[in-house]
Structure formats: structure tokens, C-alpha cells
Write a protein that holds these residues in place. Structure first.
Motif, PDB file in Angstrom:
ATOM      1  N   MET A 213      31.920  36.857  32.323  1.00 21.72           N
ATOM      2  CA  MET A 213      31.498  37.930  33.506  1.00 21.72           C
ATOM      3  C   MET A 213      31.841  39.198  32.983  1.00 21.72           C
ATOM      4  O   MET A 213      31.130  40.290  32.914  1.00 21.72           O
ATOM      5  CB  MET A 213      31.888  37.437  34.839  1.00 21.72           C
ATOM      6  CG  MET A 213      31.836  38.368  35.822  1.00 21.72           C
ATOM      7  SD  MET A 213      30.196  38.211  36.422  1.00 21.72           S
ATOM      8  CE  MET A 213      30.341  36.840  37.454  1.00 21.72           C
ATOM      9  N   CYS A 214      33.373  39.268  32.568  1.00 25.38           N
ATOM     10  CA  CYS A 214      34.006  40.748  32.168  1.00 25.38           C
ATOM     11  C   CYS A 214      33.369  41.213  31.112  1.00 25.38           C
ATOM     12  O   CYS A 214      32.845  42.391  30.871  1.00 25.38           O
ATOM     13  CB  CYS A 214      35.292  40.680  32.288  1.00 25.38           C
ATOM     14  SG  CYS A 214      36.085  40.551  33.688  1.00 25.38           S
ATOM     15  N   TRP A 215      32.785  40.284  30.161  1.00 26.47           N
ATOM     16  CA  TRP A 215      32.309  40.802  28.720  1.00 26.47           C
ATOM     17  C   TRP A 215      30.934  41.344  28.923  1.00 26.47           C
ATOM     18  O   TRP A 215      30.604  42.620  28.478  1.00 26.47           O
ATOM     19  CB  TRP A 215      32.143  39.482  27.968  1.00 26.47           C
ATOM     20  CG  TRP A 215      31.703  40.000  26.701  1.00 26.47           C
ATOM     21  CD1 TRP A 215      30.124  39.850  26.044  1.00 26.47           C
ATOM     22  CD2 TRP A 215      32.310  40.430  25.313  1.00 26.47           C
ATOM     23  NE1 TRP A 215      30.159  40.290  24.745  1.00 26.47           N
ATOM     24  CE2 TRP A 215      31.118  40.705  24.357  1.00 26.47           C
ATOM     25  CE3 TRP A 215      33.625  40.747  25.259  1.00 26.47           C
ATOM     26  CZ2 TRP A 215      31.766  41.149  23.103  1.00 26.47           C
ATOM     27  CZ3 TRP A 215      34.058  41.276  24.071  1.00 26.47           C
ATOM     28  CH2 TRP A 215      33.041  41.344  23.027  1.00 26.47           C
ATOM     29  N   ASN A 216      30.117  40.459  29.921  1.00 24.78           N
ATOM     30  CA  ASN A 216      28.561  41.395  30.280  1.00 24.78           C
ATOM     31  C   ASN A 216      28.898  42.755  31.202  1.00 24.78           C
ATOM     32  O   ASN A 216      28.147  43.445  30.682  1.00 24.78           O
ATOM     33  CB  ASN A 216      27.808  40.442  31.126  1.00 24.78           C
ATOM     34  CG  ASN A 216      27.652  39.038  30.278  1.00 24.78           C
ATOM     35  OD1 ASN A 216      27.402  39.067  29.002  1.00 24.78           O
ATOM     36  ND2 ASN A 216      27.452  37.825  30.928  1.00 24.78           N
ATOM     37  N   MET A 217      29.925  42.609  31.832  1.00 24.10           N
ATOM     38  CA  MET A 217      30.106  43.751  32.797  1.00 24.10           C
ATOM     39  C   MET A 217      30.609  45.071  31.882  1.00 24.10           C
ATOM     40  O   MET A 217      30.172  46.201  32.045  1.00 24.10           O
ATOM     41  CB  MET A 217      31.445  43.664  33.528  1.00 24.10           C
ATOM     42  CG  MET A 217      30.965  42.752  34.892  1.00 24.10           C
ATOM     43  SD  MET A 217      32.086  42.001  35.877  1.00 24.10           S
ATOM     44  CE  MET A 217      32.928  43.555  36.424  1.00 24.10           C
ATOM     45  N   SER A 218      31.194  44.821  30.680  1.00 28.44           N
ATOM     46  CA  SER A 218      31.646  45.816  29.691  1.00 28.44           C
ATOM     47  C   SER A 218      30.472  46.572  29.218  1.00 28.44           C
ATOM     48  O   SER A 218      30.615  47.765  28.757  1.00 28.44           O
ATOM     49  CB  SER A 218      32.508  45.274  28.729  1.00 28.44           C
ATOM     50  OG  SER A 218      31.782  44.534  27.744  1.00 28.44           O
ATOM     51  N   GLU A 219      29.277  46.027  29.003  1.00 28.23           N
ATOM     52  CA  GLU A 219      28.106  46.520  28.400  1.00 28.23           C
ATOM     53  C   GLU A 219      27.242  46.913  29.453  1.00 28.23           C
ATOM     54  O   GLU A 219      25.971  47.199  29.331  1.00 28.23           O
ATOM     55  CB  GLU A 219      27.613  45.579  27.675  1.00 28.23           C
ATOM     56  CG  GLU A 219      28.294  44.951  26.480  1.00 28.23           C
ATOM     57  CD  GLU A 219      27.902  43.861  25.517  1.00 28.23           C
ATOM     58  OE1 GLU A 219      26.616  43.360  26.066  1.00 28.23           O
ATOM     59  OE2 GLU A 219      28.172  43.533  24.655  1.00 28.23           O
ATOM     60  N   LYS A 220      27.661  47.245  30.858  1.00 27.45           N
ATOM     61  CA  LYS A 220      26.889  47.753  31.785  1.00 27.45           C
ATOM     62  C   LYS A 220      27.413  48.817  32.399  1.00 27.45           C
ATOM     63  O   LYS A 220      28.570  49.206  32.168  1.00 27.45           O
ATOM     64  CB  LYS A 220      26.726  46.723  32.843  1.00 27.45           C
ATOM     65  CG  LYS A 220      25.799  45.392  32.846  1.00 27.45           C
ATOM     66  CD  LYS A 220      25.786  44.577  34.112  1.00 27.45           C
ATOM     67  CE  LYS A 220      25.026  43.249  33.811  1.00 27.45           C
ATOM     68  NZ  LYS A 220      24.673  42.876  35.442  1.00 27.45           N
ATOM     69  N   ASP A 221      26.503  49.764  33.010  1.00 21.68           N
ATOM     70  CA  ASP A 221      26.998  50.815  33.939  1.00 21.68           C
ATOM     71  C   ASP A 221      27.446  50.388  35.023  1.00 21.68           C
ATOM     72  O   ASP A 221      26.817  49.356  35.851  1.00 21.68           O
ATOM     73  CB  ASP A 221      25.925  51.757  34.089  1.00 21.68           C
ATOM     74  CG  ASP A 221      26.281  52.884  34.757  1.00 21.68           C
ATOM     75  OD1 ASP A 221      27.034  53.843  33.896  1.00 21.68           O
ATOM     76  OD2 ASP A 221      25.962  53.306  35.934  1.00 21.68           O
ATOM     77  N   ARG A 222      28.412  50.596  35.930  1.00 21.22           N
ATOM     78  CA  ARG A 222      28.968  50.328  36.849  1.00 21.22           C
ATOM     79  C   ARG A 222      28.047  50.176  38.226  1.00 21.22           C
ATOM     80  O   ARG A 222      28.029  49.394  39.010  1.00 21.22           O
ATOM     81  CB  ARG A 222      30.211  50.987  37.397  1.00 21.22           C
ATOM     82  CG  ARG A 222      31.478  50.635  36.382  1.00 21.22           C
ATOM     83  CD  ARG A 222      32.985  50.804  37.054  1.00 21.22           C
ATOM     84  NE  ARG A 222      33.714  50.521  36.248  1.00 21.22           N
ATOM     85  CZ  ARG A 222      35.327  50.432  36.590  1.00 21.22           C
ATOM     86  NH1 ARG A 222      35.543  50.819  37.562  1.00 21.22           N
ATOM     87  NH2 ARG A 222      36.140  50.072  35.629  1.00 21.22           N
ATOM     88  N   ALA A 223      27.043  51.152  37.906  1.00 22.66           N
ATOM     89  CA  ALA A 223      26.229  51.309  39.083  1.00 22.66           C
ATOM     90  C   ALA A 223      25.118  50.275  39.270  1.00 22.66           C
ATOM     91  O   ALA A 223      24.500  49.679  40.088  1.00 22.66           O
ATOM     92  CB  ALA A 223      25.405  52.449  38.979  1.00 22.66           C
ATOM     93  N   ALA A 224      25.282  49.610  37.900  1.00 17.68           N
ATOM     94  CA  ALA A 224      24.172  48.406  37.796  1.00 17.68           C
ATOM     95  C   ALA A 224      25.085  46.988  37.959  1.00 17.68           C
ATOM     96  O   ALA A 224      24.141  45.986  37.888  1.00 17.68           O
ATOM     97  CB  ALA A 224      23.737  48.388  36.466  1.00 17.68           C
TER      98      ALA A 224
END
Length: 435
Positions: free
Chosen positions: A64-75
Motif C-alpha cells: 500500500m505505502c509503496w504504491n502511494m509513494s508513486e502517487k500524488d496525494r491528491a490521487a
């Protein structure tokens, strides 16, 4: 050993430390010590201990965190937003920290190393398969030879009429076996029923404890300001001037922590699963039941006759029992846990919102209790049905195997000398093969 959902562990630790970095180190250290302790406490053979040795230093990851690191927080979706809220207590979680928590590169590195060493590893593993296969081969030959020796002895020392009498007596004895088998399985089912009652009581007590939230006390510091005159009567230039001064005071308030509610839900789900598993594991003593069934068979057959060799029947019984597999029960309520979402975060001070949080927790625990109770009762009923089938199948198979073996011997007595010669040839062949 790769341990996922590391972010869940951090959300439990974050409130006891001063930064996310400290939470990462403390959570890794605590879980690693726990893993080493559990593995060390296992009573296992040397080969399995060697396999488990690397598991004493687990790799903790969070996809979950790994995928989040490659996203903009707005997404971020709702679940990802909940994760960042749970671990970003000190506003120090950035993409680098999320990658560190995700830790997928560590798994990829090990995977690449495994692929690179695949051929060497498979060759080493194959070397350990050969001794195990040789032992199984030798044991199988030994069982076949023992069976042939017993049949040959009966053929040489007995006659058809005597064997026929033994077969008639055996029918009566098998009825006694079936009655004793009924007792063994009946005791197991009775124990299961008692365990069901006790476990349901434990579940209800746990639900009461987990449905409660304890008020917490908080303190806020307030700052006030006021004007102070700087005028001095003998300095006209200062007349009408002033400066602002400040003072502080504290107020106390009562609040509920939303993380307490989440922890109560998680605790109830985990404890419920543990109670249910223990109900089955503590009731069904697999090895003890097998020993009881073996003793039932041996004790119910008359071994006083010289023509009746208990070793032959013990061998047949053991071969039958080796095919018996008892059900191992598990309870997975991960879907119910995932279905519970929090509508609150952080400190809940408002009286109305506190009441809503308490009600939400109570309703969630109540719903989980109903789901868990229904599943547990269904599992017990299913278990009873399986035990009934197992009981019937065991008695039927035991009778079928023994009668088939005796019918075979009866046919062999039709041509006694030829069968004796065949068994002697077979035993000679076993001796040659075993050399």
C-alpha cells in the motif's frame, strides 16, 4: 519470511514515539524479536529448523505505502488516505519515507538472488530428496515383507477349516470394535459441544469489553494579549506610546481517541479467531485419537488362538489408520474486519461526535459478534458431519480390509502348496532387493 501490511504495525506504534523514523525502527525491532522467539520455541527436526533459520530476520513490507509513494496525494483513494492519516502523526511522512515503509526493493533484491542461484539451490535440494526416498522405499519393502511372512506362516501352520472358524469369530469381534469406535468419536463430539458453549461465552465477554471506549483527558494552552503604556511623564516623546504584552493559561478537556476504537475492533476480530481455533485444536487431539482407535482394534480382537496372529492385524490396522485424516479447522474473518471503516480520526471532542463514535463501535462489535457466532456454529455443525462420515468410513474400511485379507487367504488355501512356493519366491526376491 516476508511480512506484509507493515503500515498497520506503524499505526499501532506511532503514538508511543516522537517521529515516523523512530516508529519504523521500534516496530521492526519488536516484530523481529517476536518472530525469532516464536521460531526458537518450535519443537521441530533439524532439517525444518534449517529452513526456518532465515525467517528469524523477517522483511517487513507494505505494498500500500509503496504504491502511494508513486502517487500524488491528491490521487489517494479512501483507504490510502486512511493509511497516511494513521502514520503521519508528526507530519514527517514524505515519498521517501513511504518507499522505506513499502520496502519492495528488498524483496526484489532477494528474488533476483534466488533466480540467479536457482540451479545451484535445486541441485542441493535434490541431494536431500534421495535419502528420504531411500528410507521410504526401505520401509515399504519392510511392510510388504512382513505381510508376506505372516501370510506364509499361516499357510504353513493352519488349515482352511480353522481359518473359517476364525473368520466367524472375527465378525462378532468387529461388532465390538465398532461399538468402541463409536465411543471414541462420541467422546470427541461431546467435548466439541462443551467447547462450543465455552467459546460462545468467551466471544460474548470479549465483545462487551471491546465495545467500550475510555475517555481521555487533554490539555490546551491559550495565549492572550493586552496593551501596556510606555509613556514617561518627563519624556514627552514617549507620551501616547505602548507595546503589546502576552500571557498564557491552560484548559482541560475530555475526548475519545479514534485509534482506540480501531484497536478495539482489531482486537475483537483477532481474539475471536483465536478463541474459535483453540476450540477445535484443544478438543481434537489427532494423535491421541489415532492411538485410541488403534488400541480399540487391538483390544477387541481375541489373540488367544495360536492360529490368530495379532501382529498381522496390527499391521492391517496401522495401514488403515495411516489413511485417516482428521479435519483441521480455521476461521478467517478478514472480510468482516475490512468491511469496518472509520468515520473519525484523531481526537474526538465534540459531545455529539463522541456519542456517535461510541455507537458506531458498539454497533460494529455487535455485528461482528453475530457474524462470528454464526460462522462458529456453522463450522461446528460441519465438523460434526465430517466426524460422522469419518467414523462410518473408518469402521467400514477396517472391516473391508480385514475381510478382504482373510478371503484372499481362504482362496490361497485352495492351492496351498502353490501359494507357499509363491510366497517363498517373493521373500527370496525381497531379500535380494534389500541387499
Amino acid at each position: 519470511m516476508v511480512c506484509s501490511r507493515f503500515d498497520d504495525g506503524l499505526s499501532d506504534t506511532i503514538y508511543d514515539v516522537d517521529s515516523i523514523e523512530e516508529a519504523i525502527e521500534e516496530t521492526r525491532s519488536g516484530l523481529a524479536k517476536r518472530a525469532a522467539s516464536v521460531i526458537k520455541g518450535q519443537n521441530i527436526d533439524e532439517a525444518l529448523a534449517k529452513v526456518l533459520e532465515p525467517c528469524k530476520t523477517p522483511i517487513f513490507v507494505s505494498s500500500m505505502c509503496w504504491n502511494m509513494s508513486e502517487k500524488d496525494r491528491a490521487a489517494y483513494d479512501k483507504q490510502e488516505q486512511l493509511v497516511i492519516n494513521n502514520i503521519n502523526e508528526y507530519d514527517d511522512v514524505d515519498d521517501a519515507i513511504l518507499k522505506k515503509i513499502g520496502n519492495i526493493d528488498a524483496v526484489r533484491k532477494i528474488y533476483d538472488e534466488v533466480i540467479a542461484a536457482k540451479d545451484e539451490t535445486m541441485s542441493a535440494k535434490a541431494g536431500s530428496f534421495i535419502p528420504a526416498s531411500e528410507n521410504e522405499y526401505k520401509n515399504t519393502l519392510k511392510e510388504l515383507r512382513q505381510s508376506a511372512e505372516k501370510n506364509l506362516e499361516i499357510l504353513k501352520t493352519g488349515d482352511r477349516e480353522e481359518l473359517s472358524k476364525q473368520k466367524k469369530a472375527m465378525s462378532s469381534q468387529i461388532n465390538g470394535v465398532r461399538s468402541s469406535v463409536e465411543t471414541v468419536f462420541g467422546e470427541m463430539l461431546a467435548n466439541m459441544e462443551c467447547a462450543k458453549i465455552d467459546t460462545l461465552q468467551l466471544l460474548r465477554e470479549a465483545s462487551k469489553d471491546c465495545a467500550k471506549l475510555t475517555d481521555r483527558q487533554g490539555t490546551e494552552t491559550h495565549v492572550t494579549s493586552y496593551r501596556v503604556s510606555d509613556s514617561v511623564w518627563y519624556k514627552p516623546s514617549t507620551w501616547g506610546t505602548s507595546h503589546r504584552a502576552y500571557s498564557t493559561y491552560e484548559t482541560h478537556y475530555t475526548y475519545l481517541d479514534a485509534s482506540d476504537a480501531l484497536e478495539n475492533i482489531r482486537t475483537f476480530a483477532t481474539d475471536s479467531c483465536s478463541y474459535i481455533e483453540k476450540a477445535f485444536y484443544n478438543t481434537v487431539d489427532v494423535m491421541g485419537t489415532k492411538r485410541k482407535l488403534l488400541n480399540v482394534v487391538i483390544e477387541n480382537f481375541d489373540t488367544s488362538s495360536e492360529m490368530y496372529d495379532p501382529a498381522l492385524f496390527r499391521l492391517i490396522t496401522e495401514q488403515t489408520l495411516n489413511k485417516v485424516e482428521f479435519p483441521v479447522m480455521k476461521m478467517d474473518i478478514s472480510e468482516e474486519q475490512a468491511a469496518v471503516s472509520s468515520k473519525f480520526s484523531g481526537e474526538v471532542r465534540d459531545s455529539r461526535e463522541r456519542s456517535e463514535l461510541k455507537k458506531l463501535l458498539a454497533d460494529t462489535i455487535s455485528s461482528l459478534l453475530t457474524t462470528v457466532e454464526d460462522k462458529f456454529v456453522n463450522e461446528v455443525n460441519s465438523f460434526r458431519s465430517e466426524i460422522e462420515k469419518l467414523k462410518s468410513g473408518f469402521s467400514g474400511q477396517l472391516l473391508e480390509n480385514i475381510e478382504a485379507d482373510f478371503n484372499k487367504l481362504m482362496q490361497q488355501f485352495e492351492n496351498k502348496e502353490k501359494e507357499i512356493a509363491n510366497y517363498e519366491i517373493l521373500l527370496t526376491l525381497f531379500k535380494e532387493v534389500q541387499k
